[in-house]
Write an enzyme that holds these catalytic residues in place. Structure first.
Site, PDB file in Angstrom:
ATOM      1  N   HIS A  18     -13.745   1.085  -5.591  1.00 57.45           N
ATOM      2  CA  HIS A  18     -13.247  -0.459  -6.428  1.00 57.45           C
ATOM      3  C   HIS A  18     -13.817  -1.601  -5.414  1.00 57.45           C
ATOM      4  O   HIS A  18     -14.353  -1.416  -4.485  1.00 57.45           O
ATOM      5  CB  HIS A  18     -11.963   0.061  -6.652  1.00 57.45           C
ATOM      6  CG  HIS A  18     -11.031   0.283  -5.075  1.00 57.45           C
ATOM      7  ND1 HIS A  18     -10.926  -0.558  -4.127  1.00 57.45           N
ATOM      8  CD2 HIS A  18     -10.337   1.473  -4.847  1.00 57.45           C
ATOM      9  CE1 HIS A  18     -10.218   0.055  -3.140  1.00 57.45           C
ATOM     10  NE2 HIS A  18      -9.834   1.254  -3.544  1.00 57.45           N
ATOM     11  N   HIS A  21     -13.188  -1.547  -1.813  1.00 58.65           N
ATOM     12  CA  HIS A  21     -14.674  -1.084  -0.960  1.00 58.65           C
ATOM     13  C   HIS A  21     -15.572  -2.137  -0.963  1.00 58.65           C
ATOM     14  O   HIS A  21     -16.132  -2.020  -0.012  1.00 58.65           O
ATOM     15  CB  HIS A  21     -14.914   0.176  -1.564  1.00 58.65           C
ATOM     16  CG  HIS A  21     -13.752   1.227  -1.751  1.00 58.65           C
ATOM     17  ND1 HIS A  21     -13.499   1.937  -2.772  1.00 58.65           N
ATOM     18  CD2 HIS A  21     -12.926   2.023  -0.741  1.00 58.65           C
ATOM     19  CE1 HIS A  21     -12.605   2.700  -2.669  1.00 58.65           C
ATOM     20  NE2 HIS A  21     -12.175   2.975  -1.412  1.00 58.65           N
ATOM     21  N   CYS A 126       0.567  12.734   5.442  1.00 58.89           N
ATOM     22  CA  CYS A 126       0.017  11.928   4.352  1.00 58.89           C
ATOM     23  C   CYS A 126      -1.284  12.345   4.050  1.00 58.89           C
ATOM     24  O   CYS A 126      -2.143  11.783   4.508  1.00 58.89           O
ATOM     25  CB  CYS A 126       0.660  10.299   4.443  1.00 58.89           C
ATOM     26  SG  CYS A 126      -0.352   9.508   2.907  1.00 58.89           S
ATOM     27  N   CYS A 129      -3.571   9.069   3.297  1.00 63.82           N
ATOM     28  CA  CYS A 129      -4.106   8.423   4.723  1.00 63.82           C
ATOM     29  C   CYS A 129      -4.835   9.504   5.561  1.00 63.82           C
ATOM     30  O   CYS A 129      -5.348   9.033   6.474  1.00 63.82           O
ATOM     31  CB  CYS A 129      -3.055   7.948   5.700  1.00 63.82           C
ATOM     32  SG  CYS A 129      -1.846   6.766   5.198  1.00 63.82           S
ATOM     33  N   CYS A 144       5.189   7.398   1.911  1.00 61.76           N
ATOM     34  CA  CYS A 144       4.163   6.669   2.837  1.00 61.76           C
ATOM     35  C   CYS A 144       3.941   5.191   2.091  1.00 61.76           C
ATOM     36  O   CYS A 144       4.024   4.910   0.967  1.00 61.76           O
ATOM     37  CB  CYS A 144       2.852   7.129   2.831  1.00 61.76           C
ATOM     38  SG  CYS A 144       1.499   5.828   3.137  1.00 61.76           S
ATOM     39  N   HIS A 147       0.670   4.360   0.218  1.00 56.85           N
ATOM     40  CA  HIS A 147       0.298   5.465  -1.043  1.00 56.85           C
ATOM     41  C   HIS A 147       1.541   5.850  -1.861  1.00 56.85           C
ATOM     42  O   HIS A 147       1.331   6.208  -3.033  1.00 56.85           O
ATOM     43  CB  HIS A 147      -0.369   6.766  -0.552  1.00 56.85           C
ATOM     44  CG  HIS A 147      -1.404   6.485   0.219  1.00 56.85           C
ATOM     45  ND1 HIS A 147      -1.733   6.337   1.475  1.00 56.85           N
ATOM     46  CD2 HIS A 147      -2.857   6.244  -0.395  1.00 56.85           C
ATOM     47  CE1 HIS A 147      -3.033   5.911   1.964  1.00 56.85           C
ATOM     48  NE2 HIS A 147      -3.733   5.933   0.832  1.00 56.85           N
ATOM     49  N   LYS A 299      -1.229  -2.969  -2.550  1.00 54.54           N
ATOM     50  CA  LYS A 299      -2.349  -2.427  -2.313  1.00 54.54           C
ATOM     51  C   LYS A 299      -3.168  -1.953  -3.341  1.00 54.54           C
ATOM     52  O   LYS A 299      -2.824  -1.355  -4.004  1.00 54.54           O
ATOM     53  CB  LYS A 299      -2.404  -1.641  -1.192  1.00 54.54           C
ATOM     54  CG  LYS A 299      -3.919  -1.315  -0.498  1.00 54.54           C
ATOM     55  CD  LYS A 299      -3.664  -0.030   0.298  1.00 54.54           C
ATOM     56  CE  LYS A 299      -5.588   0.558   0.486  1.00 54.54           C
ATOM     57  NZ  LYS A 299      -5.528   1.806   1.059  1.00 54.54           N
ATOM     58  N   LYS A 302      -6.654   4.029  -5.094  1.00 52.11           N
ATOM     59  CA  LYS A 302      -6.935   5.014  -6.260  1.00 52.11           C
ATOM     60  C   LYS A 302      -5.481   5.774  -6.345  1.00 52.11           C
ATOM     61  O   LYS A 302      -5.517   6.046  -7.422  1.00 52.11           O
ATOM     62  CB  LYS A 302      -8.007   5.865  -5.666  1.00 52.11           C
ATOM     63  CG  LYS A 302      -9.402   5.504  -5.367  1.00 52.11           C
ATOM     64  CD  LYS A 302     -10.174   6.482  -4.324  1.00 52.11           C
ATOM     65  CE  LYS A 302     -11.137   5.607  -3.698  1.00 52.11           C
ATOM     66  NZ  LYS A 302     -11.844   6.502  -2.561  1.00 52.11           N
TER      67      LYS A 302
HETATM   68  N1  MSP Z   1     -12.643   7.525   5.063  1.00 52.99           N
HETATM   69  C1  MSP Z   1     -11.820   6.517   5.665  1.00 52.99           C
HETATM   70  C2  MSP Z   1     -12.444   5.646   6.505  1.00 52.99           C
HETATM   71  C3  MSP Z   1     -13.570   6.420   7.778  1.00 52.99           C
HETATM   72  S1  MSP Z   1     -14.325   5.388   8.796  1.00 52.99           S
HETATM   73  C4  MSP Z   1     -14.796   6.062   9.933  1.00 52.99           C
HETATM   74  C5  MSP Z   1     -11.026   5.757   4.641  1.00 52.99           C
HETATM   75  N2  MSP Z   1     -11.841   5.634   3.562  1.00 52.99           N
HETATM   76  S2  MSP Z   1     -11.168   4.822   2.176  1.00 52.99           S
HETATM   77  O1  MSP Z   1     -11.981   5.091   1.070  1.00 52.99           O
HETATM   78  O2  MSP Z   1      -9.795   4.702   2.088  1.00 52.99           O
HETATM   79  O3  MSP Z   1     -11.586   3.210   2.451  1.00 52.99           O
HETATM   80  C6  MSP Z   1     -10.767   2.511   3.251  1.00 52.99           C
HETATM   81  C7  MSP Z   1     -11.400   1.081   3.467  1.00 52.99           C
HETATM   82  O4  MSP Z   1     -11.902   0.597   2.203  1.00 52.99           O
HETATM   83  C8  MSP Z   1     -10.561  -0.068   4.079  1.00 52.99           C
HETATM   84  O5  MSP Z   1     -10.564   0.144   5.497  1.00 52.99           O
HETATM   85  C9  MSP Z   1     -11.219  -1.172   3.621  1.00 52.99           C
HETATM   86  O6  MSP Z   1     -12.410  -1.346   4.281  1.00 52.99           O
HETATM   87  C10 MSP Z   1     -11.628  -0.614   2.131  1.00 52.99           C
HETATM   88  N3  MSP Z   1     -10.387  -0.972   1.402  1.00 52.99           N
HETATM   89  C11 MSP Z   1      -9.727  -0.062   0.350  1.00 52.99           C
HETATM   90  N4  MSP Z   1      -8.867  -0.578  -0.206  1.00 52.99           N
HETATM   91  C12 MSP Z   1      -9.007  -1.783  -0.091  1.00 52.99           C
HETATM   92  C13 MSP Z   1      -8.232  -3.021  -0.619  1.00 52.99           C
HETATM   93  N5  MSP Z   1      -7.420  -3.128  -1.377  1.00 52.99           N
HETATM   94  N6  MSP Z   1      -8.513  -4.213   0.058  1.00 52.99           N
HETATM   95  C14 MSP Z   1      -9.414  -4.485   0.891  1.00 52.99           C
HETATM   96  N7  MSP Z   1     -10.061  -3.231   1.411  1.00 52.99           N
HETATM   97  C15 MSP Z   1     -10.005  -2.344   1.107  1.00 52.99           C
HETATM   98  O7  MSP Z   1     -10.209   4.989   5.023  1.00 52.99           O
END
Ligand code: MSP
Length: 516
Positions: A18, A21, A126, A129, A144, A147, A299, A302
């Site tokens: 999304h 990311h 969680c 997380c 959490c 989430h 936030k 997903k």
């Molecule tokens: N897999 C772990 C990260 C491991 S790194 C060694 C993870 N994955 S995640 O798919 O949940 O991605 C988290 C990251 O996605 C956040 O740190 C950020 O970079 C980005 N984001 C996810 N949702 C976001 C928002 N709503 N807003 C901004 N960034 C976001 O955590």
């Protein structure tokens, strides 16, 4: 040549990408492209995080094996980054053999050094997380806060990493720039939060799971798999060849910057450095945590189900405008609420009205008065110097400090200056009275716009090239930009110069109606 190693988090493949990311990935891409223009040898890494409970559960729900789900989902991430013109040099999957072997190597090393031991542990976990969560950190419903789901009770005999013994050292590497493992944790407010938490003391962390076989087996006890976060963090060294490519590893490691959102800063500024120090590996130099894109204060994720995808934005705005808008609407650091209307407003103001209008009017004037060629100049071009001054004062500092919204403001200021100059010169009047001056004016609009375009490359790589061609600039845009950023002199060749033929005009940013 300096090296520059930049990373995004590796994203969970429990669902499709999304724009949260995309936000981090676009930001990293802008920095990577900027560093390349500075002449650095860049390694830009992104990828997917494929083990853990969350992936296992998603696969189960979809009636797939975890590996099938990972293969399918990691493709969606690759496609999204291709769509957004992300210039990553590496894409790591934690199911890559090379990565799995690296993780085992590090685990064995920590075990041999006596930094891992076994203990029974009971805690609240969680799955969203993928971490244990303390009761005091739950919200009023016992969920959490990120989430909005209740954690599960987990009780197992696991292996633990002696995180607690690194407590003082971790404070020092963050606080003390003279420490050879110094990490700059940014922004400062978040650095202070991390330090505050570190001062409360650290507990050892569980780094393995018994009941989960979707993971990398511990080399010293194959009945357990490595905790997904430990597995994931190690991607940053496995991707540059910690195991198997010593030369590449020594060239790129330590990473110059790990980018992420605030949710995972703790892992990157505490757990990851402790694992590295434990394994006698130098620590990364900088971590930067931005805020969340929120939708109505929540936030986007997903798990919550309020997701906007990159495709939706690209369909509405196009690729380059999506890249520009993603990082320029809100400051990089705090949380920021976004909406389609706000994005559309910014698109219309910055791109359709300001930049688009500039390119269109200069092209049309040259077409009308100079047979679609760049006119000849007879006086000094003062406008381009003024534009250079604006850009020199604001652009590099803001982009280096990840203040992309300020970089965008700086670019808009420079574009506005040319548009104002056009109003003041009134070329349509000069066409009747002073064609020499008219030629000078139009020439300077082209040159000044070219200069702005070089600075637009990291944000809008394709549209920059288009404007370059429309303006009759004839050098290779990347080479000209590198040269310009090296010696800060407008090169004699490569820009729009006298008699160059203009490109075939097209509207770059059609205005978009705002829905009421
Ligand atoms: N897999 C772990 C990260 C491991 S790194 C060694 C993870 N994955 S995640 O798919 O949940 O991605 C988290 C990251 O996605 C956040 O740190 C950020 O970079 C980005 N984001 C996810 N949702 C976001 C928002 N709503 N807003 C901004 N960034 C976001 O955590």
């Amino acid at each position: 040549m300096k090296k520059y190693y930049i990373t995004t988090p590796i994203y969970y493949v429990n669902d499709k990408p999304h724009i949260g990311h995309a936000y981090t990935t676009i930001a990293a891409d802008i920095v990577a492209r900027w560093r390349r223009l500075q002449g650095d040898e860049v390694f830009f890494l992104t990828g997917t995080d494929e083990h853990g409970v969350k992936i296992c559960q998603s696969a189960q729900i979809k009636g797939m094996t975890p590996k099938q789900l990972c293969d399918e989902m990691s493709e969606y991430f690759k496609q999204a980054w291709k769509l957004l013109n992300i210039s990553n040099d590496g894409f790591i999957r934690t199911t890559d053999k090379q990565h799995e072997e690296t993780v085992q190597l590090i685990m064995q090393k920590l075990y041999d050094k006596g930094l891992i031991y076994k203990k029974r542990y009971k805690g609240l976990y969680c799955v969203g997380c993928e971490k244990f969560i303390a009761e005091k950190d739950l919200d009023e419903n016992g969920c959490c806060p990120d989430h909005k789901k209740k954690p599960v009770v987990q009780s197992e005999e696991n292996y633990f990493f002696k995180l607690s013994i690194f407590n003082e050292q971790l404070i020092d590497i963050i606080e003390n720039p003279a420490n050879r493992n110094h990490i700059e944790v940014l922004p400062e407010t978040r650095r202070n939060e991390i330090l505050g938490k570190l001062r409360l003391g650290l507990e050892d962390i569980s780094i393995s799971r018994v009941a989960l076989d979707w993971g990398i087996p511990l080399p010293f006890d194959k009945t357990q798999t490595v905790y997904v976060w430990v597995d994931a963090l190690i991607n940053y060294i496995s991707a540059v060849g910690y195991k198997g490519n010593k030369e590449r590893f020594e060239k790129f490691w330590p990473a110059d910057i790990h980018l992420m959102a605030k949710d995972i800063l703790w892992f990157h500024s505490v757990i990851w450095p402790a694992l590295l120090i434990g394994a006698d590996i130098p620590v990364h130099k900088r971590v930067y945590a931005h805020g969340f894109f929120t939708i109505n204060g929540d936030k986007m994720s997903k798990s919550i189900g309020n997701v906007i995808t990159p495709d939706q934005l690209v369909e509405k705005f196009g690729v380059d405008p999506t890249r520009y808008l993603a990082v320029s609407l809100i400051p990089f650091g705090p949380d920021g609420d976004i909406s389609m209307n706000e994005l559309t407003k910014k698109y219309n103001v910055d791109l359709a009205n300001n930049l688009g209008n500039l390119v269109s009017r200069t092209n049309k004037m040259a077409e009308k008065y100079f047979d679609a060629k760049v006119p000849q100049i007879s006086n000094e071009d003062i406008l381009t110097k003024e534009v250079a001054k604006i850009l020199n004062n604001g652009y590099s500092v803001s982009i280096e400090n990840m203040q992309f919204h300020k970089t965008a403001e700086n670019l808009q200021q420079a574009i506005t200056l040319i548009n104002q100059q056009i109003e003041q010169d009134a070329p349509w009047k000069l066409a009747k009275t002073d064609t020499k001056k008219l030629a000078n004016c139009i020439y300077s609009y082209f040159q000044a716009t070219d200069l702005i375009v070089l600075h637009l490359i990291p944000f809008m790589p394709t549209i920059s090239e288009k404007i370059w061609a429309l303006n009759g600039a004839n050098g290779n845009i990347i080479e000209v930009a590198k040269k310009y950023f090296l010696d800060k002199q407008i090169p004699k060749e490569g820009f729009s110069s006298a008699n160059n033929k203009l490109g075939i005009f097209e509207i770059l940013f059609p205005r978009i109606e705002i829905k009421k």
